[in-house]
Design a protein around this motif. Structure first.
Motif, mmCIF file in Angstrom:
data_model
loop_
_atom_site.group_PDB
_atom_site.id
_atom_site.type_symbol
_atom_site.label_atom_id
_atom_site.label_comp_id
_atom_site.label_asym_id
_atom_site.label_seq_id
_atom_site.Cartn_x
_atom_site.Cartn_y
_atom_site.Cartn_z
ATOM 1 N N MET A 1 71.658 21.157 -26.122
ATOM 2 C CA MET A 1 70.917 21.786 -25.231
ATOM 3 C C MET A 1 70.572 20.618 -24.240
ATOM 4 N N LEU A 2 69.909 19.489 -24.752
ATOM 5 C CA LEU A 2 69.321 18.705 -23.821
ATOM 6 C C LEU A 2 70.398 17.975 -23.011
ATOM 7 N N TYR A 3 71.546 17.742 -23.422
ATOM 8 C CA TYR A 3 72.622 17.342 -22.657
ATOM 9 C C TYR A 3 73.034 18.268 -21.613
ATOM 10 N N ILE A 4 73.053 19.588 -21.816
ATOM 11 C CA ILE A 4 73.346 20.450 -20.836
ATOM 12 C C ILE A 4 72.222 20.312 -19.676
ATOM 13 N N LEU A 5 71.007 20.046 -20.297
ATOM 14 C CA LEU A 5 70.123 19.896 -19.117
ATOM 15 C C LEU A 5 70.240 18.697 -18.146
ATOM 16 N N VAL A 6 70.842 17.490 -18.985
ATOM 17 C CA VAL A 6 71.309 16.489 -18.169
ATOM 18 C C VAL A 6 72.222 16.593 -17.199
ATOM 19 N N PHE A 7 73.420 17.365 -17.616
ATOM 20 C CA PHE A 7 74.328 17.662 -16.762
ATOM 21 C C PHE A 7 73.904 18.465 -15.546
ATOM 22 N N LEU A 8 72.877 19.499 -15.675
ATOM 23 C CA LEU A 8 72.618 20.381 -14.631
ATOM 24 C C LEU A 8 71.735 19.327 -13.632
ATOM 25 N N ALA A 9 70.682 18.585 -14.139
ATOM 26 C CA ALA A 9 70.157 17.479 -13.545
ATOM 27 C C ALA A 9 71.015 16.721 -12.609
ATOM 28 N N GLY A 10 72.218 16.140 -13.175
ATOM 29 C CA GLY A 10 73.108 15.491 -12.478
ATOM 30 C C GLY A 10 73.741 16.203 -11.165
ATOM 31 N N LEU A 11 73.959 17.545 -11.689
ATOM 32 C CA LEU A 11 74.452 18.438 -10.564
ATOM 33 C C LEU A 11 73.630 18.615 -9.451
ATOM 34 N N PHE A 12 72.298 18.801 -9.653
ATOM 35 C CA PHE A 12 71.251 19.089 -8.676
ATOM 36 C C PHE A 12 70.953 17.909 -7.833
ATOM 37 N N SER A 13 70.776 16.749 -8.637
ATOM 38 C CA SER A 13 70.559 15.493 -7.951
ATOM 39 C C SER A 13 71.608 14.923 -7.338
ATOM 40 N N GLY A 14 72.813 15.139 -7.632
ATOM 41 C CA GLY A 14 74.018 14.702 -6.897
ATOM 42 C C GLY A 14 74.009 15.464 -5.597
ATOM 43 N N PHE A 15 73.758 16.613 -5.242
ATOM 44 C CA PHE A 15 73.897 17.389 -4.391
ATOM 45 C C PHE A 15 72.649 16.996 -3.215
ATOM 46 N N ILE A 16 71.305 16.787 -3.917
ATOM 47 C CA ILE A 16 70.170 16.482 -3.100
ATOM 48 C C ILE A 16 70.409 14.888 -2.617
ATOM 49 N N ASN A 17 71.169 13.898 -3.640
ATOM 50 C CA ASN A 17 71.129 12.589 -3.075
ATOM 51 C C ASN A 17 71.995 12.354 -1.943
ATOM 52 N N VAL A 18 73.044 13.141 -2.116
ATOM 53 C CA VAL A 18 74.205 12.969 -0.845
ATOM 54 C C VAL A 18 73.613 13.436 0.474
ATOM 55 N N ILE A 19 72.822 14.394 0.429
ATOM 56 C CA ILE A 19 72.283 15.206 1.893
ATOM 57 C C ILE A 19 71.007 14.499 2.109
ATOM 58 N N ALA A 20 70.269 14.089 1.209
ATOM 59 C CA ALA A 20 68.864 13.349 1.490
ATOM 60 C C ALA A 20 68.410 12.298 0.636
ATOM 61 N N GLY A 21 68.167 12.476 -0.374
ATOM 62 C CA GLY A 21 67.671 11.340 -1.309
ATOM 63 C C GLY A 21 66.800 12.095 -2.221
ATOM 64 N N GLY A 22 66.343 11.012 -3.240
ATOM 65 C CA GLY A 22 65.341 11.635 -4.235
ATOM 66 C C GLY A 22 65.665 12.267 -5.362
#
Length: 247
Positions: A1-22
């Motif tokens: 379950m935690l690894y699913i959370l890690v995957f989703l965190a990566g998905l969202f952070s990847g999107f935000i990082n490319v557009i803006a950052g943080g």
């Protein structure tokens, strides 16, 4: 379950990082939740950053919005700075540093609204290679030991010193982060501060997020990036200040 959370965190952070950052402000707490010490989480987080920026850089390059020649030049001081940042112990109060960064980000968000054309239109500026070298070296140091929020400083320098609009700024930003993170990652790996299983789960999400972020950036253009950047700057700025004041 935690690894699913890690995957989703990566998905969202990847999107935000490319557009803006943080995006690292999302992934670092999740990696901590997984049970990784903060130093290991910091090193592991770099795997996701590398893969999301490989994806985004490839996308930007295919769509001919990456000024590769200038990006390579700027990558040199940024990488040198990142190597310094990844190797030194910074003797500064962390709460003070977070407060300073928080206020800077909020000031940047106000500047973003007050001077919108500065961020959305490409301008011809008289570039000074010495000033750019020094500025990107200093930003590289910050990125080497903290990473979170470095995208905002890179974007500011690329707009104000280099004259790029936000789309081309994003393209160069992800290239710079990719190059210096590759070298900084070696430092973390040599010091045994990387959890590879968690890192590659994070990378899978980050690849998807990086692709979506670069696609959004190219299709929507500078105006949309400006809006997303403003929202993220305010949120992250408040987070930094609150985090500093409550510790």
């Amino acid at each position: 379950m935690l690894y699913i959370l890690v995957f989703l965190a990566g998905l969202f952070s990847g999107f935000i990082n490319v557009i803006a950052g943080g995006g690292s402000l999302i992934t670092l707490p999740v990696l901590n939740l997984l049970g990784l010490p903060i130093d290991v989480a910091n090193g592991t987080n770099r795997i996701g950053i590398i893969f999301q920026n490989i994806t985004a850089t490839t996308k930007f390059r295919k769509n001919d919005v990456l000024d590769l020649k200038r990006a390579i030049f700027l990558a040199i001081p940024a990488t040198l700075g990142a190597l310094v940042g990844a190797n030194i112990v910074v003797n500064i109060d962390k709460a003070l540093l977070k407060s300073i960064v928080g206020f800077i980000l909020i000031i940047m968000s106000i500047f973003l609204v007050k001077k919108p054309d500065l961020w959305t239109k490409e301008r011809k500026v008289k570039r000074n290679n010495i000033i750019s070298f020094v500025v990107f070296f200093l930003i590289g140091i910050y990125g080497g030991f903290i990473q979170a929020g470095v995208g905002f400083f890179l974007m500011s320098a690329l707009v104000l010193l280099e004259g790029y609009d936000l789309v081309k700024t994003n393209a160069i930003k992800v290239f710079l982060v990719l190059i210096y993170t590759l070298f900084a990652f070696i430092v973390f790996a040599v010091n045994d501060q990387v959890n590879y299983i968690a890192g590659f789960v994070l990378a899978l999400g980050s690849i998807s997020g990086g692709y979506l972020g670069s696609t959004f950036s190219i299709k929507k253009g500078a105006k949309w990036i400006q809006r997303v950047l403003f929202i993220v700057l305010i949120i992250i700025g408040i987070y930094y200040i609150y985090n500093a004041l409550t510790k």
